[in-house]
Design an enzyme around this catalytic site. Sequence first.
Site, PDB file in Angstrom:
ATOM      1  N   GLN A   1      39.569  41.575  42.375  1.00 38.43           N
ATOM      2  CA  GLN A   1      40.593  41.296  40.871  1.00 38.43           C
ATOM      3  C   GLN A   1      40.630  42.431  39.930  1.00 38.43           C
ATOM      4  O   GLN A   1      40.163  43.236  40.182  1.00 38.43           O
ATOM      5  CB  GLN A   1      39.815  39.732  40.578  1.00 38.43           C
ATOM      6  N   HIS A   2      41.486  42.137  39.293  1.00 38.55           N
ATOM      7  CA  HIS A   2      42.359  42.900  37.821  1.00 38.55           C
ATOM      8  C   HIS A   2      42.831  44.849  38.079  1.00 38.55           C
ATOM      9  O   HIS A   2      42.556  45.166  37.122  1.00 38.55           O
ATOM     10  CB  HIS A   2      40.805  42.314  37.344  1.00 38.55           C
TER      11      HIS A   2
ATOM     12  N   ASP B   1      39.816  38.124  45.345  1.00 36.54           N
ATOM     13  CA  ASP B   1      38.682  37.295  45.979  1.00 36.54           C
ATOM     14  C   ASP B   1      38.257  36.289  45.983  1.00 36.54           C
ATOM     15  O   ASP B   1      37.536  35.651  46.956  1.00 36.54           O
ATOM     16  CB  ASP B   1      37.792  38.743  46.775  1.00 36.54           C
TER      17      ASP B   1
HETATM   18  O1  LIG Z   1      36.734  40.826  38.228  1.00 40.14           O
HETATM   19  C1  LIG Z   1      35.710  40.100  39.452  1.00 40.14           C
HETATM   20  C2  LIG Z   1      36.489  38.332  38.465  1.00 40.14           C
HETATM   21  O2  LIG Z   1      36.594  38.576  37.652  1.00 40.14           O
HETATM   22  C3  LIG Z   1      34.795  40.315  40.064  1.00 40.14           C
HETATM   23  O3  LIG Z   1      34.540  39.238  41.011  1.00 40.14           O
HETATM   24  C4  LIG Z   1      35.842  41.120  41.139  1.00 40.14           C
HETATM   25  O4  LIG Z   1      36.790  40.022  42.056  1.00 40.14           O
HETATM   26  C5  LIG Z   1      35.024  41.834  42.016  1.00 40.14           C
HETATM   27  O5  LIG Z   1      34.407  41.307  43.179  1.00 40.14           O
HETATM   28  P1  LIG Z   1      33.861  41.854  43.726  1.00 40.14           P
HETATM   29  O6  LIG Z   1      33.779  43.078  44.883  1.00 40.14           O
HETATM   30  O7  LIG Z   1      32.228  41.689  43.732  1.00 40.14           O
HETATM   31  O8  LIG Z   1      33.158  40.699  45.428  1.00 40.14           O
END
Ligand SMILES: O=C(CO)[C@@H](O)[C@H](O)COP(=O)(O)O
Length: 462
Positions: A69-70, A222
Amino acid sequence: MGLVAGVDSSTQSTKILVCDAETGEVVREGRAAHPDATEVDPAHWRRAFEEASDGLLDGVEALAVGGQQHGMVCLDGAGEVVRPALLWNDTRSAGAAEDLIAELGGPGEWAKAVGTVPVASITVTKLRWLATAEPENAARVESVLLPHDWVTHVLRADGGGPTTDRGDASGTGYWSPATGEYRPDLLSLAFGRELRVPRVAGPADVVGETASGVRLAAGTGDNMAAALGLGLRPGDVVVSLGTSGTAFGVSGDAAADASGLVAGFADATGRFLPLVCTLNAARVLTAAADLLGRPLSDIDGLALSAEPGAGGLTLLPYLDGERTPNRPDATGLLGGLTRGNMTPANLARAAVEGMLCGLADAVDALRAVGTPVERVLLIGGAAASEAVRVIAPALFGAPVEVPAPAEYVARGAARQAAWALTGGAEPPQWPVGSTPAPAAAHDGATRARYAALRDSGGLRQQ
Ligand SMILES: O=C(CO)[C@@H](O)[C@H](O)COP(=O)(O)O
Ligand SMILES: Nc1ncnc2c1ncn2[C@@H]1O[C@H](COP(=O)(O)OP(=O)(O)O)[C@@H](O)[C@H]1O
């Protein structure tokens, strides 16, 4: 029905599952690594997709991408990437987050507007950082995408414009889960002018087609994909131990937590996904293994050979700074050292307990905004650790179950692709088995020592 593919384009790697569209059974899988950095040229994600999908997609009818995300992917007027994407775990926009909170009138205004109080992870703060720190790059930007939007877009051969979905859009800070609309005023507040943003597709939409005729579903963030892959129900709370640590549950109502602990995201089905995210999870265990000069596989045996509470040794694992609580410049702390407890076994146990206490705080924050916690489902890379499975039940204050080992983000993306093929109000039912972790008495003493270290201040990054 035929085959569908789900892609997990996460922080450390791309993973792809090819599944039977009707049952969810995994038929083939592939993976490829990403660079270890907090700013990454999106071309690496495309290369990783190509490597992971090599020889995998024969017979696949539909595909969806779940992505970290983000991340801020900025494109110029020709659709070219302007600079490397800043990822969710890049903390350079922490000051921009503080400025934006003050400019809108405080954390409560942001929670009301977009369900989330911005911290450095949130895309809107990265845009502010770009506008002030790199004005020449900023001047070239015409549109902003998230990682899964970009990967989906470059896979498309039908010439349509970029798309996103409710789940991932809800992590930008310029889209409101409560109203389902973009907030161009907040984009302008952050960047000084409006930008083009992707169309928000519906949960079961087909948004385009690849060069080989595979239909593309909308994809999602994700964590939203993991919720879909697990078929999450109210009362279930997922704790995911990947690069990030996340705790989340599904809800019928949009959350708006002015404390900033809980992000009021949307999910990938039309509902909501209150979520708490920490910056320090699975890599705390790899760092502990490195410190001890042992392979990661030794951590379980070492940690389980120590007593609960690690003889009083407590690790506050803010190794990469921290997001929840919002301490971007924090460092880790090892507290309670004595000549008697300073052993490799206690250090390994303190690493597992410290990582899990951060997530136990996250589960408590969800409870505090009214999320029911009837059981905790442990997923992500570090859920494979036996020590994690044994120690978690004593710290979470709820029964813990471990879903059958699988890549749940990629599975959720594949389930979304199957939904796009079948249409209808609900995605196809894909069964998920899980095993209860052994029950354990609540370890309030370890939680209390952790809380004392967390609240003690500590040192900042130089
Ligand atoms: O920033 C967040 C949720 O807000 C993280 O959960 C990212 O989405 C990255 O996730 P992973 O690579 O650790 O699964
Ligand atoms: N048995 C294990 N014990 C502890 N950590 C593990 C184990 N297996 C994998 N990991 C860790 O899990 C992480 C990868 O998890 P994953 O959920 O795939 O992350 P992401 O989706 O953020 O890329 C890596 O840091 C890896 O070291």
